[in-house]
Structure formats: C-alpha cells, structure tokens
Write an enzyme that holds these catalytic residues in place. Structure first.
Site, PDB file in Angstrom:
ATOM      1  N   GLU A  13      -2.442   5.229   7.509  1.00  0.00           N
ATOM      2  CA  GLU A  13      -3.600   4.137   6.723  1.00  0.00           C
ATOM      3  C   GLU A  13      -2.796   2.930   7.708  1.00  0.00           C
ATOM      4  O   GLU A  13      -3.401   2.050   8.210  1.00  0.00           O
ATOM      5  CB  GLU A  13      -3.326   3.693   5.038  1.00  0.00           C
ATOM      6  CG  GLU A  13      -3.690   4.817   4.157  1.00  0.00           C
ATOM      7  CD  GLU A  13      -2.891   4.381   2.272  1.00  0.00           C
ATOM      8  OE1 GLU A  13      -3.995   5.311   1.569  1.00  0.00           O
ATOM      9  OE2 GLU A  13      -2.420   3.879   2.654  1.00  0.00           O
ATOM     10  N   LYS A  69       0.509  -1.211  -0.147  1.00  0.00           N
ATOM     11  CA  LYS A  69       0.121   0.313  -0.026  1.00  0.00           C
ATOM     12  C   LYS A  69       1.201   1.532  -0.100  1.00  0.00           C
ATOM     13  O   LYS A  69       1.747   1.043   0.464  1.00  0.00           O
ATOM     14  CB  LYS A  69      -1.183   0.012   1.540  1.00  0.00           C
ATOM     15  CG  LYS A  69      -2.169  -0.887   1.133  1.00  0.00           C
ATOM     16  CD  LYS A  69      -3.087  -0.983   2.014  1.00  0.00           C
ATOM     17  CE  LYS A  69      -3.288   0.882   2.707  1.00  0.00           C
ATOM     18  NZ  LYS A  69      -3.662   1.144   1.698  1.00  0.00           N
ATOM     19  N   GLY A  70       0.453   2.522  -0.393  1.00  0.00           N
ATOM     20  CA  GLY A  70       0.684   3.307  -0.131  1.00  0.00           C
ATOM     21  C   GLY A  70       1.153   4.272  -1.612  1.00  0.00           C
ATOM     22  O   GLY A  70       1.914   5.161  -1.771  1.00  0.00           O
TER      23      GLY A  70
END
Ligand code: 5RP
Length: 224
Positions: A102, A93-94
């Site tokens: 997050e 993610k990211g």
C-alpha cells in the site's frame, strides 16, 4: 448503502477513462473495486495495480486489467482504506497486513485518496495498534528491542501461527496508545534493522472521503 460503500462510490467519481489506478485493500476498498469492475464492464480503459494478493483476486474475478508496479509508467490515482487518521493527515494503515505494498503504491501515485467510515477519523491516532512489517530472520530479537522501547509489540497471529504478509514477512502490532510521539516513533522504526516498513503513513494522501449516515464528506489535505 453503508458508510464504507458511500465513501467508495464518492471516490469512484475521481476515476477518469484511461487512468492507471492503484487499488487498495480491505473492506472499504472492496466496494471501490466492485465499482471499478463496473466501469471496466462499461468500456473504461483502466490499468490497475493491486496492493495485495486479496485485492488482486477480487479484481481478477471482475476482469479488471491488472499490472505490477513495474509494468506501468506511473499511477494516476490510488484509492485505499485506512485504519485511523487525524486531521493533520497522520494515519495508521496495515490492519489487513498489506501496508508495504500500500505504501509503495501510494508513493508511486500522483494522487492518493483514502476512503473510510466516520469511525476512522479521530482527534489523535494510536488507539488502533500500529502494524509494522518485519523480517522473519531474528524476529524474536527485534520483538525484545521493541519491548524495551516501550512499544508493547504483539506478533500478529493467524489461526495460532504467525501471520505471513504477501511478501513473506511477519507483522508486529505496536500498542502505543493515543498521544504517542508520531515523528519520534517513525524515526526509531525507520532506523531499526529488521523492520521492513511501518504502517505510519504521514501526509501521504491528498484527500480523504468519510462516509457517515448523512453523507460522504470530502476533506482535502491542504499541506500536500
Ligand atoms: C490493509 C489496510 C486497510 O486499508 C485498512 O485496514 C482499512 O481496512 P477496512 O477498509 O477493511 O476497514 O491498511 O492493510
């Protein structure tokens, strides 16, 4: 309806009145936030924690009640997007640069759902560059270290300038390639001074919802 919206609307079925919700970041989470706005308009009593300044703005414009993580006792459910995930629930993610908030919101949540189109579900993660949030002070030295480790780091840019996260840090994208050693990489990154957090989210979500042309498929993580 597109695949991302299909997944987001399916995820919205898990939202119940009086919940504290974590709101994810990105183009898939966007549809979820719209739906949350609709539920609030219908009278649902929801408290929401945003995972980025961009989500905060979208949610604020929809009159969604917003709180910081410190203003709530707990988070019942976080719904977020993902860049790549395998069936062992190893995820990257990211992509939008919001990985730190997050991960904080996911770690505070009783239940975590990730929503995606079917391109995100892969047999092996690593094609998508791994985002890592790093401190600006001495970042060139850290880049050298990451280079020496064979992680192929590329400092993320925005209009020719280093991309700044909501926390005032930089992002370095590691071009690891499919089949990289996930656990070893996480261990190394966690131990590097100057690394704030990596976009490796391992076994952090309870279920994923994958939007395809045909359906929104729910896959439960049996190991969490
Ligand atoms: C942001 C994220 C997003 O959840 C991820 O990039 C997925 O985004 P999208 O739904 O736009 O494909 O991790 O930091």
């Amino acid at each position: 309806m597109n695949k991302k919206e299909k997944a987001a609307l399916k995820a919205a079925e898990y939202i119940k009145d009086n919940m504290v919700l974590g709101l994810g970041t990105g183009s898939t989470a966007y549809y979820l936030i719209q739906k949350v706005g609709e539920l609030v308009g219908k009278g649902y009593n929801l408290k929401c924690v945003a995972t980025s300044e961009s989500t905060l703005k979208i949610a604020r414009d929809l009159n969604i009640p917003l709180f910081s993580p410190d203003e709530v006792d707990h988070i019942d459910l976080a719904i977020d997007g993902v860049d790549e995930i395998d069936l062992a629930f190893n995820a990257i993610k990211g992509g939008g640069g919001a990985l730190l908030r997050e991960k904080i919101v996911a770690s505070l949540s009783k239940k975590v759902i990730w929503i995606m189109d079917d391109s995100k579900l892969v047999s092996t993660i690593g094609k998508f560059p791994l985002p890592v949030e790093i401190i600006r002070y001495g970042y060139k030295q850290l880049l050298k270290k990451l280079e020496a480790l064979g992680f192929n780091p590329v400092l993320r840019l925005n209009h020719g300038e280093a991309f700044l996260t909501d926390n005032g840090n930089y992002i370095v994208d590691l071009h690891l390639g499919e089949g990289f050693n996930i656990l070893k990489t996480k261990e190394i990154l966690d131990g590097l001074v100057g690394v704030v957090e990596s976009g490796l989210f391992l076994n952090l979500c309870d279920l994923i919802i994958v939007g395809s042309d045909q359906e929104a498929r729910v896959i439960i993580n049996k190991n969490k």
